[in-house]
Scaffold this motif. Sequence first.
Motif, mmCIF file in Angstrom:
data_model
loop_
_atom_site.group_PDB
_atom_site.id
_atom_site.type_symbol
_atom_site.label_atom_id
_atom_site.label_comp_id
_atom_site.label_asym_id
_atom_site.label_seq_id
_atom_site.Cartn_x
_atom_site.Cartn_y
_atom_site.Cartn_z
ATOM 1 N N GLU A 56 4.585 -10.495 -8.125
ATOM 2 C CA GLU A 56 3.203 -9.998 -8.053
ATOM 3 C C GLU A 56 2.468 -10.297 -9.349
ATOM 4 O OE1 GLU A 56 2.777 -5.766 -7.961
ATOM 5 O OE2 GLU A 56 0.898 -5.888 -6.838
ATOM 6 N N PHE A 76 -2.276 -11.534 -2.113
ATOM 7 C CA PHE A 76 -0.925 -11.978 -2.425
ATOM 8 C C PHE A 76 0.056 -11.227 -1.560
ATOM 9 C CE2 PHE A 76 3.015 -10.881 -4.632
ATOM 10 C CZ PHE A 76 3.564 -12.144 -4.778
ATOM 11 N N LEU A 77 1.030 -12.006 -1.053
ATOM 12 C CA LEU A 77 2.089 -11.389 -0.259
ATOM 13 C C LEU A 77 3.425 -12.009 -0.628
ATOM 14 C CD1 LEU A 77 0.504 -11.305 3.343
ATOM 15 C CD2 LEU A 77 0.852 -9.358 1.807
ATOM 16 N N THR A 78 4.455 -11.291 -0.279
ATOM 17 C CA THR A 78 5.798 -11.841 -0.401
ATOM 18 C C THR A 78 6.665 -11.155 0.632
ATOM 19 O OG1 THR A 78 7.612 -12.307 -1.949
ATOM 20 C CG2 THR A 78 6.489 -10.198 -2.200
ATOM 21 N N ALA A 79 7.968 -11.245 0.478
ATOM 22 C CA ALA A 79 8.852 -10.579 1.424
ATOM 23 C C ALA A 79 10.029 -10.023 0.657
ATOM 24 C CB ALA A 79 9.323 -11.541 2.494
ATOM 25 N N ARG A 84 13.340 -12.688 5.757
ATOM 26 C CA ARG A 84 12.071 -12.108 6.219
ATOM 27 C C ARG A 84 10.917 -13.058 5.906
ATOM 28 N NH1 ARG A 84 11.062 -6.626 7.540
ATOM 29 N NH2 ARG A 84 13.008 -5.510 7.871
ATOM 30 N N GLU B 54 5.462 3.836 -5.294
ATOM 31 C CA GLU B 54 6.250 2.680 -5.699
ATOM 32 C C GLU B 54 6.709 1.870 -4.478
ATOM 33 O OE1 GLU B 54 6.508 1.951 -8.835
ATOM 34 O OE2 GLU B 54 7.628 0.102 -8.403
ATOM 35 N N HIS B 57 3.738 0.396 -2.593
ATOM 36 C CA HIS B 57 3.169 -0.790 -3.229
ATOM 37 C C HIS B 57 3.941 -2.043 -2.785
ATOM 38 C CE1 HIS B 57 0.792 -2.379 -6.785
ATOM 39 N NE2 HIS B 57 1.539 -3.436 -6.410
ATOM 40 N N THR B 58 5.257 -1.929 -2.829
ATOM 41 C CA THR B 58 6.107 -3.051 -2.409
ATOM 42 C C THR B 58 5.861 -3.413 -0.955
ATOM 43 O OG1 THR B 58 7.746 -2.354 -4.002
ATOM 44 C CG2 THR B 58 8.498 -3.828 -2.255
ATOM 45 N N LEU B 60 3.226 -2.908 0.729
ATOM 46 C CA LEU B 60 1.922 -3.552 0.898
ATOM 47 C C LEU B 60 2.002 -5.040 0.545
ATOM 48 C CD1 LEU B 60 -0.441 -0.794 -0.537
ATOM 49 C CD2 LEU B 60 -0.472 -1.703 1.799
ATOM 50 N N LEU B 61 2.881 -5.352 -0.430
ATOM 51 C CA LEU B 61 3.018 -6.752 -0.828
ATOM 52 C C LEU B 61 3.823 -7.555 0.184
ATOM 53 C CD1 LEU B 61 3.640 -6.321 -4.662
ATOM 54 C CD2 LEU B 61 1.536 -7.030 -3.531
ATOM 55 N N THR B 62 4.759 -6.846 0.820
ATOM 56 C CA THR B 62 5.640 -7.561 1.745
ATOM 57 C C THR B 62 5.223 -7.393 3.190
ATOM 58 O OG1 THR B 62 7.093 -5.659 1.930
ATOM 59 C CG2 THR B 62 7.573 -7.246 0.179
ATOM 60 N N THR B 63 4.275 -6.432 3.398
ATOM 61 C CA THR B 63 3.855 -6.038 4.754
ATOM 62 C C THR B 63 5.032 -5.597 5.622
ATOM 63 O OG1 THR B 63 3.994 -8.269 5.673
ATOM 64 C CG2 THR B 63 1.886 -7.611 4.711
ATOM 65 N N GLU B 64 6.107 -5.198 4.964
ATOM 66 C CA GLU B 64 7.269 -4.694 5.709
ATOM 67 C C GLU B 64 7.176 -3.183 5.781
ATOM 68 O OE1 GLU B 64 10.576 -6.303 3.589
ATOM 69 O OE2 GLU B 64 9.733 -8.319 3.711
ATOM 70 N N ASP B 66 7.779 -1.211 8.157
ATOM 71 C CA ASP B 66 8.840 -0.494 8.850
ATOM 72 C C ASP B 66 9.853 0.078 7.863
ATOM 73 O OD1 ASP B 66 9.340 -3.141 8.206
ATOM 74 O OD2 ASP B 66 11.049 -3.250 9.601
ATOM 75 N N THR B 67 9.950 -0.573 6.688
ATOM 76 C CA THR B 67 10.903 -0.076 5.703
ATOM 77 C C THR B 67 10.416 1.234 5.071
ATOM 78 O OG1 THR B 67 9.838 -1.353 3.971
ATOM 79 C CG2 THR B 67 11.651 -2.410 5.133
ATOM 80 N N SER B 123 -3.438 -1.288 -6.512
ATOM 81 C CA SER B 123 -4.167 -2.549 -6.674
ATOM 82 C C SER B 123 -3.374 -3.485 -7.584
ATOM 83 C CB SER B 123 -5.548 -2.266 -7.258
ATOM 84 O OG SER B 123 -5.411 -1.630 -8.503
ATOM 85 N N ASN B 124 -3.761 -4.701 -7.573
ATOM 86 C CA ASN B 124 -3.219 -5.683 -8.513
ATOM 87 C C ASN B 124 -4.359 -6.623 -8.902
ATOM 88 O OD1 ASN B 124 -3.525 -7.393 -6.330
ATOM 89 N ND2 ASN B 124 -1.384 -7.117 -5.675
ATOM 90 N N ILE B 129 -5.119 -3.162 -2.928
ATOM 91 C CA ILE B 129 -4.258 -3.626 -1.832
ATOM 92 C C ILE B 129 -3.983 -2.518 -0.838
ATOM 93 C CG2 ILE B 129 -3.167 -5.422 -3.225
ATOM 94 C CD1 ILE B 129 -0.748 -3.559 -3.514
#
Lengths: 273, 648
Positions: A56, A76-79, A84, B54, B57-58, B60-64, B66-67, B123-124, B129
């Motif tokens: 990030e 910005f995105l990641t996995a 994934r 925390e 935030h992760t 939101l970055l990974t769009t995962e 479900d986790t 945000s970043n 975000i």
Amino acid sequence: MPGFQLLPTTILRILTTLILSVSWPASWAEQATPCSEASTRCTFAVFPHTNIRQLEETYTAIAEDFSILLDINVRFLTASSMQRFADHVEALDYDIALIGPGQYVTSAAPAGYIPIAKVAKPLTYELVVNNKSPIKSIADIKGKRLGTMAQYTGTYFGTTILLQEADLNPGDYTDRPFRSQGSCAQALAAGIVDVCSFASPIFSLIKLQLPNKFRSIAISKENPGSVYITHPEMSPETRRILQEHLLESSGIIVAEDQDFDPYRQLEHIKATH
Amino acid sequence: MVVRSLKLHIAATIFLLELIMLSLVLWQTQSASFEKSEQALEKSDKVISELLSEVSHTALLTTEFDTLQPFFLRAAENPHVDLVYLADHRDIIVASSDTRFIGSSAIAAVEHKDFYWRSTSMSNASGEIGALYIRFSIRELNDAFLSSLQLGITIGLSSMLIIAFVSLFMGTILTRRLKSLTEHARKMASGDLDHRVDISGNDEIAELGDTLNTMTYKLGSSFSQMEHMAYHDGLTGLANRHELHKRLNTALKSARRFDQLHALLYLDLDQFKVVNDTCGHDAGDALLTQLATVLTKQLRPQDTIARLGGDEFGVLLENCHSEEAMRIAEKLRISVEKFRFNWSGKFFTVGVSIGVMPITINSQNLKQILSTADMACYAAKEKGRNTVHLAKEDDEALNLRVDEMNWVPRIHAALEQDRLVLYFQHIAKTTNPDQRPFREYLVRLIDDNNGVILPSVFLTAAERFGLITLIDRKVVQLVIKHLQQTQDTPELAFINLSAKSIMDAAFYDFVARELKRSRINPESICFEITETVAIDNFDAALEFIQKVRRLGCKFALDDFGSGMSSFTYLKMLTVDFVKIDGSFVLNMLDNKVDESIIAAINQIVHEAGFLSIGEFVETEEHLKHLQEIGLDYVQGYAIHTHELLKTA
């Protein structure tokens, strides 16, 4: 009567088609392409080659540059894992992405992503052991526990070539896949595995964090590096803008799909296994 | 007046104070507790928010997203956390502890007393975000607070009730003792001074009770003493006049209602004055005290003896008929007669005159009983002292006394209405009857019918009832006024005075003041007193004569020889004139002894340096004889008959 009954229906259909074709605005017919002015979304994803917060910190700046460049908010995105990330790529979830060469071959290219630029510096892969490990050469790996990445990653491909060149087949060692190279480094330090395979840039970072802890016992020949790809539906204009912007950066060069054929070759090798 | 219980006051006051204090303590502790809980929750909120931020935030970055669900669900298990959700940069809920909200817009924070929101924006460098929203519940805190408050109030109220009951109990104990004191005070107020407070302990109330008892005792003693003083004579210890009157009233009622017979004895000592005058008041007091004992010994237990004042006593004989009363009276008289009073080695005897007044069904009233008894006593004295006189119906002596009493209002009226007039009679020089004569002024009373009443009729009553001094003053005033207003003044004006006047110190002052005020020559006044008055009141007479003569007035001794007095008195009494008793003059023509007495008295008078006056000179023959004897002045009808003094 059937004929009598069909006539009105046919007429109605024709009239409806005519009305719709006349009254539907051309702009409405156009679909918003990714990261275009009309689109509501634009994402820039980076494959998880290190921990998420580091990614990030590093890549949101590039996303911000893209935002300015395209006059649209680029998110910005990641996995959380390569798998994934690959899933998202295959689902065309990302508009712009920085992806490893292996995944490009296995996931992005089949999904239709178009490469626009790549890291100029060739990518090598190394087999690494603990400093105190009795393993001196690649031949010593036989019968040992080898930490590897997912099978569609460049690291996996590079490592596989090294091992094959040393006449070591998958049955000669115990394969222990990890979600990330960082995880493998930790397992190596803890003695859970005897050998880890790293992409050389990653190993350089690990050595900075854990100096004098590990040593390399083998290194592959040079391979194409990570590649910037764009959504197949992105307009050529947008793609051109992005490419020009990336190429302005040092160490970034134009990428062509055939640049990654070596990986396709490795995939073929894997398939033959 | 409505009496409000002190114990209720105490209990109510304590209860009120407790209520206030408990409210303050509860408010303070509950507020502090609530505040601490809030602070603890705030810290907890912060930790939960940070942890969830925390991972959010992760995500939101990974769009995962479900986790995230396990984290959110775990967080929601906390009773303090009501709802958690994460909204992306479009404000669309992408993860929530309640999956129903996923996909909807972020819920607007609504104020609610049981909830509050915490939102953490993430945000970043690309911008915002997303945001984490956590709805915290304070229902549990409120419930805990209310529960704690209810517990506190329950405990507090229970304590207050217990304390209120204890206060009431203590108040009852306290007021019971105070009631005892109040009851005692009431009894005191109603006159019960024998009542005592019975309060045990050694506290202030017990001390107050002791003090009240002491006070009551002393008050009782003082009251008894005062009561005794109120109804007894301070000198002799006998009952006083007031007590006797009270008992007489009771006796009178019983006589009227039940036809009982009682008797009142009225005692007046004879010769008491001799002891008092010669030995002093201390001796008189001692005599009275001892006589009280002597008299009491002669009486029955049921009889009441009282000192009425001076040397007068009264005795109430209850259930006693006249004969028995007379017997007791005689017993008393004899006991007094036999009593020998010793004072400084000298022995004195006294007598007693006793009037006996039966109290019967026919008795009128207390005043009449007392008056009649007094008159009976007087009658006893008239009989020659040291006797007993029983008051009876048609009692001549008493009737005379009643007549005298009837003169009292008439004399008062005459004094007030100027119906006392003066007559005069010339006193001529024997050797030259035509010379400007002296005058003796004589008082007369004009009755309602303008009749002229001679002094012999009313002066006895006036002397008896203390009016003679008033008459003497009136005469002095009238004479001085006459001397002031007319040129026809005699060379010397003779004015008769009574015994009471010469014994009255104020009378001399009156004379001196009148003479000074009128500016007449004191030498033109000559006061007369009878030989008997002078001898009976010798010291007072001697002092008065001396004082009056010092003013310049003359003094004459009247009726000399009638009292068979000693010539020695003439040596002691310094006078200017001696009037020889008229009875000698009246009889001198027929009785040579009387003529000799006149001659002897005249000689002694002259030897003493005084001038002699012969009275009752009614004929020329009387005058001729008296001229031959050598009297200096003569007075009588042969010289001048009584003549009304005409005033201006």
